[in-house]
Design a protein around this motif. Sequence first.
Motif, PDB file in Angstrom:
ATOM      1  N   ASN A 113       0.813  -1.222   0.000  1.00  0.00           N
ATOM      2  CA  ASN A 113       0.000   0.000   0.000  1.00  0.00           C
ATOM      3  C   ASN A 113       0.846   1.272   0.000  1.00  0.00           C
ATOM      4  N   MET A 114       2.004   1.198  -0.655  1.00  0.00           N
ATOM      5  CA  MET A 114       2.881   2.357  -0.727  1.00  0.00           C
ATOM      6  C   MET A 114       3.024   2.837  -2.164  1.00  0.00           C
ATOM      7  N   ALA A 115       3.201   4.152  -2.317  1.00  0.00           N
ATOM      8  CA  ALA A 115       3.545   4.752  -3.606  1.00  0.00           C
ATOM      9  C   ALA A 115       4.985   5.230  -3.493  1.00  0.00           C
ATOM     10  N   ILE A 116       5.850   4.694  -4.358  1.00  0.00           N
ATOM     11  CA  ILE A 116       7.288   4.930  -4.261  1.00  0.00           C
ATOM     12  C   ILE A 116       7.763   5.674  -5.499  1.00  0.00           C
ATOM     13  N   GLY A 117       8.280   6.862  -5.311  1.00  0.00           N
ATOM     14  CA  GLY A 117       8.782   7.664  -6.422  1.00  0.00           C
ATOM     15  C   GLY A 117      10.230   7.346  -6.705  1.00  0.00           C
ATOM     16  N   VAL A 118      10.560   7.163  -7.992  1.00  0.00           N
ATOM     17  CA  VAL A 118      11.910   6.791  -8.395  1.00  0.00           C
ATOM     18  C   VAL A 118      12.409   7.773  -9.453  1.00  0.00           C
ATOM     19  N   ALA A 119      13.562   8.352  -9.209  1.00  0.00           N
ATOM     20  CA  ALA A 119      14.198   9.244 -10.184  1.00  0.00           C
ATOM     21  C   ALA A 119      15.244   8.446 -10.945  1.00  0.00           C
ATOM     22  N   TRP A 120      15.060   8.288 -12.257  1.00  0.00           N
ATOM     23  CA  TRP A 120      16.021   7.519 -13.041  1.00  0.00           C
ATOM     24  C   TRP A 120      17.383   8.225 -13.045  1.00  0.00           C
ATOM     25  N   LEU A 131      18.509  -5.043  -6.116  1.00  0.00           N
ATOM     26  CA  LEU A 131      17.325  -5.150  -5.265  1.00  0.00           C
ATOM     27  C   LEU A 131      17.065  -6.586  -4.834  1.00  0.00           C
ATOM     28  N   THR A 132      16.624  -6.735  -3.602  1.00  0.00           N
ATOM     29  CA  THR A 132      16.248  -8.040  -3.068  1.00  0.00           C
ATOM     30  C   THR A 132      14.731  -8.178  -3.142  1.00  0.00           C
ATOM     31  N   PRO A 133      14.216  -9.244  -3.729  1.00  0.00           N
ATOM     32  CA  PRO A 133      12.763  -9.402  -3.887  1.00  0.00           C
ATOM     33  C   PRO A 133      12.010  -9.328  -2.560  1.00  0.00           C
ATOM     34  N   LYS A 134      10.917  -8.579  -2.583  1.00  0.00           N
ATOM     35  CA  LYS A 134      10.020  -8.497  -1.431  1.00  0.00           C
ATOM     36  C   LYS A 134       8.605  -8.280  -1.963  1.00  0.00           C
ATOM     37  N   PRO A 135       7.815  -9.329  -2.046  1.00  0.00           N
ATOM     38  CA  PRO A 135       6.453  -9.186  -2.574  1.00  0.00           C
ATOM     39  C   PRO A 135       5.606  -8.250  -1.710  1.00  0.00           C
ATOM     40  N   THR A 136       4.922  -7.319  -2.360  1.00  0.00           N
ATOM     41  CA  THR A 136       3.964  -6.444  -1.678  1.00  0.00           C
ATOM     42  C   THR A 136       2.652  -6.482  -2.454  1.00  0.00           C
ATOM     43  N   HIS A 137       1.618  -5.845  -1.926  1.00  0.00           N
ATOM     44  CA  HIS A 137       0.376  -5.736  -2.678  1.00  0.00           C
ATOM     45  C   HIS A 137      -0.111  -4.289  -2.635  1.00  0.00           C
ATOM     46  N   ASN A 138      -0.784  -3.902  -3.706  1.00  0.00           N
ATOM     47  CA  ASN A 138      -1.357  -2.558  -3.827  1.00  0.00           C
ATOM     48  C   ASN A 138      -0.291  -1.466  -3.710  1.00  0.00           C
ATOM     49  N   SER A 139       0.898  -1.737  -4.243  1.00  0.00           N
ATOM     50  CA  SER A 139       1.968  -0.741  -4.236  1.00  0.00           C
ATOM     51  C   SER A 139       2.256  -0.272  -5.653  1.00  0.00           C
ATOM     52  N   SER A 140       2.828   0.928  -5.762  1.00  0.00           N
ATOM     53  CA  SER A 140       3.119   1.512  -7.072  1.00  0.00           C
ATOM     54  C   SER A 140       4.536   2.072  -7.100  1.00  0.00           C
ATOM     55  N   ILE A 141       5.197   1.888  -8.241  1.00  0.00           N
ATOM     56  CA  ILE A 141       6.485   2.530  -8.516  1.00  0.00           C
ATOM     57  C   ILE A 141       6.204   3.664  -9.498  1.00  0.00           C
ATOM     58  N   ASN A 168      10.632  -6.535  -8.423  1.00  0.00           N
ATOM     59  CA  ASN A 168      11.133  -6.936  -7.113  1.00  0.00           C
ATOM     60  C   ASN A 168      10.106  -6.766  -6.002  1.00  0.00           C
ATOM     61  N   PHE A 169       9.224  -5.782  -6.152  1.00  0.00           N
ATOM     62  CA  PHE A 169       8.235  -5.530  -5.107  1.00  0.00           C
ATOM     63  C   PHE A 169       6.812  -5.906  -5.531  1.00  0.00           C
ATOM     64  N   ASP A 170       6.684  -6.591  -6.658  1.00  0.00           N
ATOM     65  CA  ASP A 170       5.357  -6.955  -7.177  1.00  0.00           C
ATOM     66  C   ASP A 170       4.447  -5.730  -7.231  1.00  0.00           C
ATOM     67  N   ALA A 171       4.997  -4.622  -7.678  1.00  0.00           N
ATOM     68  CA  ALA A 171       4.279  -3.349  -7.657  1.00  0.00           C
ATOM     69  C   ALA A 171       3.893  -2.902  -9.061  1.00  0.00           C
ATOM     70  N   ASP A 172       2.815  -2.148  -9.151  1.00  0.00           N
ATOM     71  CA  ASP A 172       2.394  -1.541 -10.401  1.00  0.00           C
ATOM     72  C   ASP A 172       3.376  -0.430 -10.771  1.00  0.00           C
ATOM     73  N   VAL A 173       3.665  -0.273 -12.060  1.00  0.00           N
ATOM     74  CA  VAL A 173       4.609   0.753 -12.519  1.00  0.00           C
ATOM     75  C   VAL A 173       3.854   1.864 -13.240  1.00  0.00           C
ATOM     76  N   GLN A 174       4.082   3.087 -12.785  1.00  0.00           N
ATOM     77  CA  GLN A 174       3.463   4.266 -13.390  1.00  0.00           C
ATOM     78  C   GLN A 174       4.555   5.076 -14.091  1.00  0.00           C
ATOM     79  N   GLN A 175       4.602   4.987 -15.423  1.00  0.00           N
ATOM     80  CA  GLN A 175       5.610   5.739 -16.174  1.00  0.00           C
ATOM     81  C   GLN A 175       5.140   7.167 -16.449  1.00  0.00           C
ATOM     82  N   PHE A 176       6.111   8.029 -16.735  1.00  0.00           N
ATOM     83  CA  PHE A 176       5.841   9.451 -16.976  1.00  0.00           C
ATOM     84  C   PHE A 176       6.396   9.798 -18.364  1.00  0.00           C
ATOM     85  N   PRO A 177       5.637   9.513 -19.431  1.00  0.00           N
ATOM     86  CA  PRO A 177       6.157   9.628 -20.808  1.00  0.00           C
ATOM     87  C   PRO A 177       6.172  11.061 -21.341  1.00  0.00           C
TER      88      PRO A 177
END
Length: 319
Positions: A113-120, A131-141, A168-177
């Motif tokens: 249940n986390m939203a994680i912002g990533v700067a390329w 990264l070490t795998p850690k399954p989560t649910h309802n999370s977003s990258i 790695n986190f079984d999370a949904d990916v939200q790209q910014f095109p």
Amino acid sequence: MAAAETSERTRDALRAAHLYYMQDLTMEAIATELRTSRSSVSRLLSFARETGLVDIQIRSPLEVPGQLAATVRARFGVTAHVIPVPDSTSDVDRLERVALSAARTLTSFVDSNMAIGVAWGSTVGAISRYLTPKPTHNSSIVQLNGAGNTQTTGIAYASEILHRFGSNFDADVQQFPVPAFFDDPATKQMMWRERSTRRLLDIQARLDLVLFGIGTPLAEVPSRVYMGGYLDEPDYTALVADGVVGDIATVFYRADGSTDGVAMNARGSGPSFATLRRVPRRVCVVAGVSRLPSLRGALAARLVTDLFIDETTARGLVA
């Protein structure tokens, strides 16, 4: 590897890890109990660490890195993770070692249940490989800034990094095109009014954690924004004129952490520093003394809550 074989190896790795870490058995004793060889036990323990079955943490206020971390916290108000690296280490190897440590610890910061912002970028790209795998649910990258320029859309590069985090986190990916930098600030403003773009901006405004490196044109391992065709000569001239020392997610800042009046930021696609400061946990990863001026600016801007830094650079920071 078949699912049944993977499940069996996981079971054996868990048993070996429990015997080794919780019951203090030697590898020889474990090999006897599991009716296998010592080398097989060693491989099982490595598998347990690499797949996240075992999470090893070291906390000691007695050694030099621990003392440096305490000094950084007292002086700058951030939680520091100082990674021991010999002074003679090249910046390339230094980054890899810091990225590995950051990736291992980052797993404990991420939950469902986390939203994680990533700067390329070069630093975050290195972290994504460890990264070490850690399954989560309802999370977003969530991608923090666009990656396109006049030579490429940047989608392949940025999406590879985001995909590693998502996998790695079984999370949904939200790209910014969108482009990293627009040609005209007016174009950016119009794009920012589009509903599809607004949706991503709204997600960025509700992040639980952000991860970023610090951009600088001076590093031995160049920041992606300075070597990937994103800036031309007039851009560099403008940055020098505005007193810029670095960038975070393609938002440029001065030594005092200020961004007001930096012309390039009107065209950039990264989140404002006001938006970043609202994120509860802001993880910054830095390797190499050439990034010290940029790091000091980021700390002055109050953008960092958790800092991963090599020992040499940490000494320079508190000197």
